[in-house]
Design a protein around this motif. Structure first.
Motif: not given
Ligand code: NA
Ligand code: NA
Ligand code: NA
Lengths: 378, 84, 378, 84, 378, 84
Positions: A112, A146, A148, A325-327, A360-361, A364
């Motif tokens: 994040q 994020g 997302d 991890g960034v989703s 990650g979800v 963010s």
């Molecule tokens: Na994310």
């Protein structure tokens, strides 16, 4: 003849502005990317079509009395559409890998950093003449990091509705580009031997733990960060519908009917924000640039945190999984798997990457809550 | 408005309306023929890629067979564990 | 006793007007036709039930605070329901036969003459005392000749909401009666030898052409006739969802969940317009008469255009398929097939009639756009 | 607000924001570990009851086998009659 | 530091009231009952989750601008959600057993005495300091005795929206407790020989009778009790969709998509009424007490009417089936079957109990109509 | 309103309410019996036509077998072509 004149005056040709024509082209480009390149077609196809409809002159389809304008008013201004999609995402997501190895939440946290670095980047762009991002704008742009979609649309619709179109397009485009953006960064930051690390199999997760998970997240969120409660609440509600095992009917409705119908409406409505005056300006270029930056930084900090965890655990963690991890679920996890296979044909990292991926979800959504609390209400 | 005025306007509307309907659809015939010719020339009988992405993220550019095999293997393995 | 009196005053019996009782009978008749005669049951059953509910005295179900009244306000006054149904129709329709033989668009165009002739007919009725149709009323009535339910409801809700009930009932009833109305006209206008003409098989249509088709229609519509853009846009959006092949989830949602749910709501809401003062008058008789006229004229001009095309092509076109140009998909095409089989047991015209049949849908959307531009905005 | 003020506020936001994100997720790690430990201790490997109720009323507490048998029998019988 | 302070002030901890914390606990308890005890999980799980979300401090999710608050405004204040659920119930219900033996309607009528007795009970509670139920409140509480969720929510949302949360919770909880509440009463009021009575098999019901049934109910309702027309109308509309056999698409939509989606929304929205000031008071205790009373009385009067019918018919009616007259479909019918089997292992009463069971649904809709007419409009 | 007034009104409501409920359902019994008798007399055991129309237009009155055969044939043929 009078009728013919009236009709001519009501044609598109007599009323087109250059901007509208260009934006129809942009809409067509999004649809092309969706169909030919499979760029997040579920969102970009409706968004592109919405852009075409809403840039049709005279018809006013995106206006207050037009169909798409009314859908925007009901579904996006209120925040209800992204929240319903988040409920569906929760019902579709298996958090098992995260519950089995909670430490991967650290990877979801580290990634994040892309959000907050991009916020600074957006503010810095103000030094260049032509840019004038407020703090709210900067926060909305930053959330692209994020990775997302619903979170980005929810935050942008609250803080900077005018930028919503560009932000949504950037967010979904970069999510589609994750397989191109991430691998070079991942390879650059890790050594061949790190990429070959095999991880222990995940432990079994019991049904009870799966049911308690939404409550664990929810309790923390409600007590500490209520501004994230709408997003996190609907995500966890969807997940509880899934894991409780007693409301299959509702779980299926959240995973199918609701998310499908809302996706169509949301896409069209977001498309209505792709107007020439809001999209065809230098700010959009800045947003696209910053979005790419956000994905890169998030990927990098995720991988770096992976390396730290690798060190600390004495080589039990493959740093590549930090990139997930960034989703951008489940694309980023697949990319991790693919890059890992390049170094060792027998090392399947997919399941290990699902932990940071879903972390990650959550990460963010937390970041969105913080930005709402500090920028939105401030 | 008197009846004759209204009727005259109706007549006008009929004339203009039918003209436009026919003109529009004739134009569409032309456009469709152009499209057909263009497709025949530049993209004859493409074989459709047939990729149907799952929700919420698309299948993306990543489509090599090895990956699919890997995913399947991983999922099967994971499920097996979970059931035990 | 006071309570009993209060209760008596709240009964239906104490409050019934003759009109309401009669309209409940009309609702029952529509349901009878829907169930026993299979008259477009998907629409006429909910419309009939809506009429019964909304003519219940005291309850006010069709009023501004009643359930059906609110559904009408949200879904029909805004035009959203017919547009969503049109999206579903687009997702359900295979335009392949039309793409394979674009010339059949001429048949779809010719059949729209039924619309404009009926407009004149409605104005002419004003000569009879008791009739007082404005230009907007005449246009709304005329669109019955389009033989397309959602188009008729969309236009009537925009131009003459008071006539909506009668117009919707007439439109769907005559669509159900197509197998009775069309054959005599088709037989009268064609010779036995014409009816026996066999047509060439349709060429193969590639996936790319199918994807480009919605854009071809849309570009013309946006540039030349933006007032038809809502209807045509949603029709083509639905078709693109279907043909793009990358958003099956959304295509299925448009073809099933959305169209089914909206059909229930739309039917009930249209039923609320079947009130005694709006339906039980001589105008409704006029509308029913004009609706039949519209179908007859549309069928006739379609067949005549078929004869012209037959001449021009040197006998390659069976004139019967012109009758399918009124739309009423897929009923009219089936009627063509049936009449054709009467003359030659081995001549299956169904696929050849599908081209003009779907062309008729586009044709009447164009006609609706013209009427909106010239009468609505005028 | 001048640029430097805005940038400073942004920096502050970055510091506070990342701190909270990390703190929140570390707390969550702790909670999840607690939950896992508690489950291991007090409810090790429960066997899920797997009851999925029909709409609109749940299957309720009534789950003895005889009842299920009875219902099945009754339904079968009734259907048979109805079909004849 | 300023930012940190701002953030602290925006945490839940800094803003929690005791009431909110307690209500979050109540929400958790409802979810626990739903998952672990299978207490009507389809409703109580969303209600419990809605309670948690809406008692989150600061976030205002249940407020006028919050997601759940808006859903409440659109779906429950208007009465549309319970009516749509009733349509789905109608489409899911087989009235065949009732049509085969109409006399069981008497059992459904008798069991409604629970409603009116509870109304008196609620008024009597006013003698105790701290209670101050108006006639509208008493009517809303009494309808819990109808053992019908949507009916209770519909009536309470019309007459006493403030009590809606407690009433919905009580109604669904007691429906889940039917297997515990009813058997002792049933055994106490019947003799062993009565419980062993075997009933004649039900006669066959033709398709035509099934189609005419909704109209029979509707005609009576429209002419005599229009205030029950919205509830009864939607119930019968759903049933007609089911039985007509010509609109399967719509019937499936009513039975699945609509009822599932609306159940999620309705549950969350009802949860928003579980606020501390409205729930954590002595009135709620009164409501819970009265709800139990209502179920007991309804069961008793149902069984007593069963005994009367047993006498009159010379022992052809097993009095146990009277207990199913409270509705709580299909739970109460199953309870009858179970208690019957205790006395005779070969006496399956399930099908015989379905008649009074669905009669109870109609009976409480009638009772709701009466209360609306006499209390609501009065 | 004093308690006794309220209670009296409640009593009245109870009396009237139960009367109406019972009356309504007894009337319904009568109507259902009438319907049953009428059906037995004028439409004994109809065989249901079982036609389930596709969307958006009904199967209509056109139901002769030849047509169905024709449609099937045409569709099969068309599909075959399209696939090639
Ligand atoms: Na994310
Ligand atoms: Na047409
Ligand atoms: Na009941």
């Amino acid at each position: 003849m009078e009728k013919l004149l009236l009709l001519w005056q009501s044609t598109g040709l007599a009323n087109f502005t250059w901007g509208q024509a260009l934006m129809i082209g942009v809409g067509g480009l999004l649809i092309y990317l969706a169909i030919a390149k499979k760029f997040e077609p579920l969102l970009l196809l409706p968004i592109g079509f919405g852009a075409i409809l809403c840039n049709t002159p005279v018809a006013g389809i995106g206006g207050p009395d037009g169909m798409v304008g009314m859908i925007y008013h009901v579904g996006i201004e209120t925040g209800i559409f992204p929240l319903l999609i988040f409920m569906g995402v929760g019902a579709l997501t298996d958090f098992g890998a995260l519950i089995a190895r909670p430490s991967t939440l650290l990877l979801g946290a580290a990634a994040q950093f892309g959000i907050f670095a991009t916020l600074l980047g957006a503010l810095t762009l103000n030094l260049i003449p032509g840019f004038d991002f407020s703090m709210a704008d900067a926060a909305s742009i930053a959330i692209i990091g994020g990775a997302d979609g619903p979170t980005a649309i929810f935050l942008a619709s609250r803080l900077s509705p005018d930028l919503l179109g560009a932000i949504a397009v950037a967010a979904y485009s970069y999510m589609a580009l994750v397989p191109l953006i991430q691998p070079p960064i991942m390879r650059a930051l890790t050594s061949e031997s790190e990429r070959q690390i095999k991880m222990e199999q995940l432990r079994h997760v019991s049904k009870l733990e799966r049911i308690l998970f939404p409550f664990a997240v929810l309790v923390l969120c409600v007590t500490l960060l209520p501004s994230a409660a709408p997003l996190m609440g609907m995500l966890m509600f969807g997940n509880l519908l899934r894991e409780s095992g007693v409301v299959d009917r509702l779980s299926r409705a959240a995973q199918n009917e609701i998310i499908n119908v809302v996706t169509i409406m949301l896409g069209l409505a977001v498309g209505s924000k792709l107007s020439a005056e809001m999209f065809l300006n230098v700010q959009t270029l800045g947003i696209l640039l910053l979005g790419a930056l956000a994905f890169c930084i998030g990927t990098a900090t995720g991988v770096i945190m992976g390396k730290v965890m690798c060190k600390v655990t004495g080589g039990k963690v493959n740093p590549l999984i930090g990139a997930a991890g960034v989703s951008a679920v489940p694309m980023a996890a697949r990319v991790v798997n693919k890059v890992g296979l390049e170094s060792d044909h027998h090392n399947f990292l997919l399941m290990h990457a699902m932990g940071p991926n879903v972390a990650g979800v959550i990460g963010s959504a937390v970041a969105a809550g913080i930005l709402l609390a500090l920028v939105g209400g401030g | 408005m008197s009846f004759s005025e209204l009727f005259l306007e109706g007549l006008q509307l009929m004339g203009v309306g039918m003209t436009i309907v026919v003109a529009f659809l004739i134009l569409l015939i032309g456009v469709l023929r152009l499209v057909a010719a263009a497709v025949r020339r530049w993209a004859p009988e493409e074989t459709a890629p047939e990729a149907r992405p799952a929700f919420p993220q698309g299948a993306g550019a990543v489509t090599d067979r090895r990956l699919t095999a890997a995913i399947t293997a991983a999922v099967v393995q994971y499920r097996k564990r979970r059931r035990t």
